[in-house]
Design an enzyme around this catalytic site. Structure first.
Site, PDB file in Angstrom:
ATOM      1  N   HIS A 145      48.965  38.222  38.458  1.00  0.00           N
ATOM      2  CA  HIS A 145      49.849  37.237  37.460  1.00  0.00           C
ATOM      3  C   HIS A 145      50.361  37.131  36.841  1.00  0.00           C
ATOM      4  O   HIS A 145      51.394  36.636  36.038  1.00  0.00           O
ATOM      5  CB  HIS A 145      48.426  35.733  37.376  1.00  0.00           C
ATOM      6  CG  HIS A 145      47.445  35.021  38.481  1.00  0.00           C
ATOM      7  ND1 HIS A 145      47.181  33.976  38.673  1.00  0.00           N
ATOM      8  CD2 HIS A 145      47.498  34.941  40.184  1.00  0.00           C
ATOM      9  CE1 HIS A 145      46.951  32.948  39.645  1.00  0.00           C
ATOM     10  NE2 HIS A 145      46.972  34.171  40.479  1.00  0.00           N
ATOM     11  N   ASP A 188      53.696  42.376  32.240  1.00  0.00           N
ATOM     12  CA  ASP A 188      53.872  42.785  30.887  1.00  0.00           C
ATOM     13  C   ASP A 188      52.711  42.122  29.889  1.00  0.00           C
ATOM     14  O   ASP A 188      52.466  42.610  28.595  1.00  0.00           O
ATOM     15  CB  ASP A 188      55.602  42.319  30.073  1.00  0.00           C
ATOM     16  CG  ASP A 188      54.864  41.051  30.104  1.00  0.00           C
ATOM     17  OD1 ASP A 188      54.464  39.956  30.516  1.00  0.00           O
ATOM     18  OD2 ASP A 188      56.430  40.043  30.288  1.00  0.00           O
ATOM     19  N   SER A 222      51.504  39.684  29.209  1.00  0.00           N
ATOM     20  CA  SER A 222      52.239  38.273  28.738  1.00  0.00           C
ATOM     21  C   SER A 222      51.184  37.420  28.935  1.00  0.00           C
ATOM     22  O   SER A 222      51.005  36.142  28.616  1.00  0.00           O
ATOM     23  CB  SER A 222      53.187  37.516  29.247  1.00  0.00           C
ATOM     24  OG  SER A 222      53.421  36.645  30.714  1.00  0.00           O
ATOM     25  N   GLU A 273      49.831  31.833  28.549  1.00  0.00           N
ATOM     26  CA  GLU A 273      49.839  31.190  30.220  1.00  0.00           C
ATOM     27  C   GLU A 273      48.919  31.145  31.049  1.00  0.00           C
ATOM     28  O   GLU A 273      48.640  30.733  31.623  1.00  0.00           O
ATOM     29  CB  GLU A 273      50.843  32.248  30.631  1.00  0.00           C
ATOM     30  CG  GLU A 273      52.462  32.544  30.241  1.00  0.00           C
ATOM     31  CD  GLU A 273      52.809  34.542  30.798  1.00  0.00           C
ATOM     32  OE1 GLU A 273      52.284  35.276  31.699  1.00  0.00           O
ATOM     33  OE2 GLU A 273      53.617  34.690  29.834  1.00  0.00           O
ATOM     34  N   PRO A 304      53.444  30.291  42.628  1.00  0.00           N
ATOM     35  CA  PRO A 304      52.751  29.517  43.875  1.00  0.00           C
ATOM     36  C   PRO A 304      51.803  28.727  43.552  1.00  0.00           C
ATOM     37  O   PRO A 304      50.644  29.122  43.012  1.00  0.00           O
ATOM     38  CB  PRO A 304      53.190  30.221  44.990  1.00  0.00           C
ATOM     39  CG  PRO A 304      54.169  31.404  44.173  1.00  0.00           C
ATOM     40  CD  PRO A 304      53.313  32.258  42.616  1.00  0.00           C
ATOM     41  N   HIS A 347      43.000  37.539  48.771  1.00  0.00           N
ATOM     42  CA  HIS A 347      42.496  37.114  49.111  1.00  0.00           C
ATOM     43  C   HIS A 347      41.384  36.932  50.152  1.00  0.00           C
ATOM     44  O   HIS A 347      40.505  36.736  49.947  1.00  0.00           O
ATOM     45  CB  HIS A 347      43.095  35.938  49.828  1.00  0.00           C
ATOM     46  CG  HIS A 347      44.264  34.966  49.038  1.00  0.00           C
ATOM     47  ND1 HIS A 347      45.127  34.584  49.137  1.00  0.00           N
ATOM     48  CD2 HIS A 347      44.271  34.990  47.354  1.00  0.00           C
ATOM     49  CE1 HIS A 347      45.819  34.481  47.992  1.00  0.00           C
ATOM     50  NE2 HIS A 347      45.553  34.186  46.946  1.00  0.00           N
ATOM     51  N   THR A 348      41.087  37.909  50.276  1.00  0.00           N
ATOM     52  CA  THR A 348      40.192  38.597  50.784  1.00  0.00           C
ATOM     53  C   THR A 348      38.471  38.144  50.528  1.00  0.00           C
ATOM     54  O   THR A 348      37.558  38.421  50.232  1.00  0.00           O
ATOM     55  CB  THR A 348      39.859  40.209  51.809  1.00  0.00           C
ATOM     56  OG1 THR A 348      38.413  40.163  52.802  1.00  0.00           O
ATOM     57  CG2 THR A 348      39.832  41.341  50.516  1.00  0.00           C
ATOM     58  N   ASP A 366      36.703  34.185  51.918  1.00  0.00           N
ATOM     59  CA  ASP A 366      36.213  35.245  52.696  1.00  0.00           C
ATOM     60  C   ASP A 366      34.786  34.960  53.164  1.00  0.00           C
ATOM     61  O   ASP A 366      33.987  35.701  52.397  1.00  0.00           O
ATOM     62  CB  ASP A 366      36.435  36.512  52.959  1.00  0.00           C
ATOM     63  CG  ASP A 366      36.250  37.337  53.749  1.00  0.00           C
ATOM     64  OD1 ASP A 366      35.716  36.617  55.326  1.00  0.00           O
ATOM     65  OD2 ASP A 366      35.997  38.373  53.925  1.00  0.00           O
ATOM     66  N   ASP A 416      38.828  44.043  52.726  1.00  0.00           N
ATOM     67  CA  ASP A 416      38.511  44.650  53.769  1.00  0.00           C
ATOM     68  C   ASP A 416      40.020  43.393  54.674  1.00  0.00           C
ATOM     69  O   ASP A 416      40.783  42.565  54.087  1.00  0.00           O
ATOM     70  CB  ASP A 416      37.553  43.862  54.781  1.00  0.00           C
ATOM     71  CG  ASP A 416      36.645  42.847  54.090  1.00  0.00           C
ATOM     72  OD1 ASP A 416      37.276  42.018  54.917  1.00  0.00           O
ATOM     73  OD2 ASP A 416      35.803  43.531  54.669  1.00  0.00           O
TER      74      ASP A 416
END
Length: 235
Positions: A12, A20, A22, A34, A109, A139-140, A184, A192
Site C-alpha cells: 500500500h 516512500d 508516506s 493515508e 483498488p 492474499h494467501t 486462505d 503458498d
C-alpha cells in the site's frame, strides 16, 4: 498476521507514488494521513513494528536508514518467515515528507472492483495482468471483514456450496460486518499457492477471476509451493 501486515504496508506504500513511506505519516494541520484512506483503514497495519525497528536502527546509525528501506526489508523478511520467497532488497530510498489521502482513495483498488478495472489499475503502474495475479498471491495470508464478502457467499453462484455455507455461519446477512475470515481457509498462516488453488476450486471469498468467464487461472504444481508456476490466460 504480522507477516501479512508487513507485506500489506509495503504494497500500500508503493502503489501511489512509489515506496516512500508516506503511509506512515500521521494527520497534521498540513497532512491528510493515508492511514485513514478507505483502502488502508483496518487493512494496512504493523505501523508500530516499523517504528520499533526504526528506533533500534537509529541507535546504531542515526539519520542514515530511511523508514522506506525498513518497510521494504521488513516485507522481505516477513515473506521468508512464513516460508515465502526471500530476495535481495536494494537500499537507498528516501522518505516522503507529505501524504495524500485523496490520492490513496483514488488509486488503491477496492475489494469490490471487477477484473477489468483491476487490470486497468495495475496497467497504470506499468504492470501486466500476469503481474497483478502474481502479486495477488500475497492474499494467501490475511483476513477479510464480513461486509467485504457477504455479497459473494449469499448471492453469487460461482462458489462452492459447502464453502459458502461454512462462511455464512460467521457472516450473517445482516450485522457482524467486522467479523473476520481468513482469505486462505487451508493454510492461512503460510505463504503458498493455496490461494490460487482455492480460486480454481471456487473456495475463495474474494475472487476477482470468477467475475470474467474468459479468464483462466491454472497452476503447475509439480514443484514446491514456492517454485510452482502461475499461468494467467487471457484469450
Amino acid at each position: 498476521m504480522a507477516a501479512k501486515a508487513g507485506a500489506t504496508t509495503f504494497k500500500h506504500s508503493l502503489v501511489l507514488q512509489g515506496c516512500d513511506a508516506s503511509i506512515l505519516l500521521d494527520e497534521t494541520s498540513s497532512i491528510q494521513s493515508e492511514k485513514t484512506a478507505l483502502g488502508n483503514m483496518n487493512s494496512a497495519r504493523g505501523y508500530n513494528v516499523i517504528e520499533k525497528a526504526k528506533t533500534e536502527v537509529e541507535k546504531i546509525c542515526p539519520g542514515v536508514v530511511s523508514y522506506t528501506d525498513i518497510i521494504a526489508v521488513a516485507a522481505r523478511d516477513a515473506s521468508a518467515y512464513v516460508d515465502g520467497p526471500s530476495y535481495a532488497v536494494k537500499l537507498g530510498r528516501r522518505d516522503s515528507t507529505t501524504a495524500s489521502r485523496t490520492l490513496a482513495n483514488a488509486e488503491l483498488p477496492s475489494f469490490s472492483e471487477g477484473l477489468e478495472s483491476l487490470i486497468s489499475c495495475f496497467q497504470k503502474k506499468g504492470l501486466t495482468a500476469r503481474d497483478m495475479v502474481t502479486l495477488s498471491r500475497s492474499h494467501t495470508q490475511g483476513q477479510a471483514q464480513c461486509f467485504t464478502f457477504r455479497e459473494r457467499i449469499y448471492n453469487q453462484s460461482n462458489i462452492d456450496a459447502g464453502f459458502a455455507s461454512t462462511r455464512r455461519r460467521r457472516c450473517s446477512r445482516v450485522g457482524n460486518d467486522a467479523t473476520l475470515a481468513p482469505l486462505d481457509l487451508v493454510t492461512p498462516n503460510s505463504f503458498d499457492n493455496n490461494y490460487f488453488k482455492n480460486l480454481i476450486s471456487f473456495n475463495q471469498i474474494r475472487c476477482f477471476s470468477m467475475e470474467a468467464p474468459r479468464t483462466a487461472l491454472s497452476l503447475n504444481t509439480a514443484g514446491t509451493p514456492q517454485n510452482s508456476v502461475l499461468i494467467l490466460d487471457l484469450p
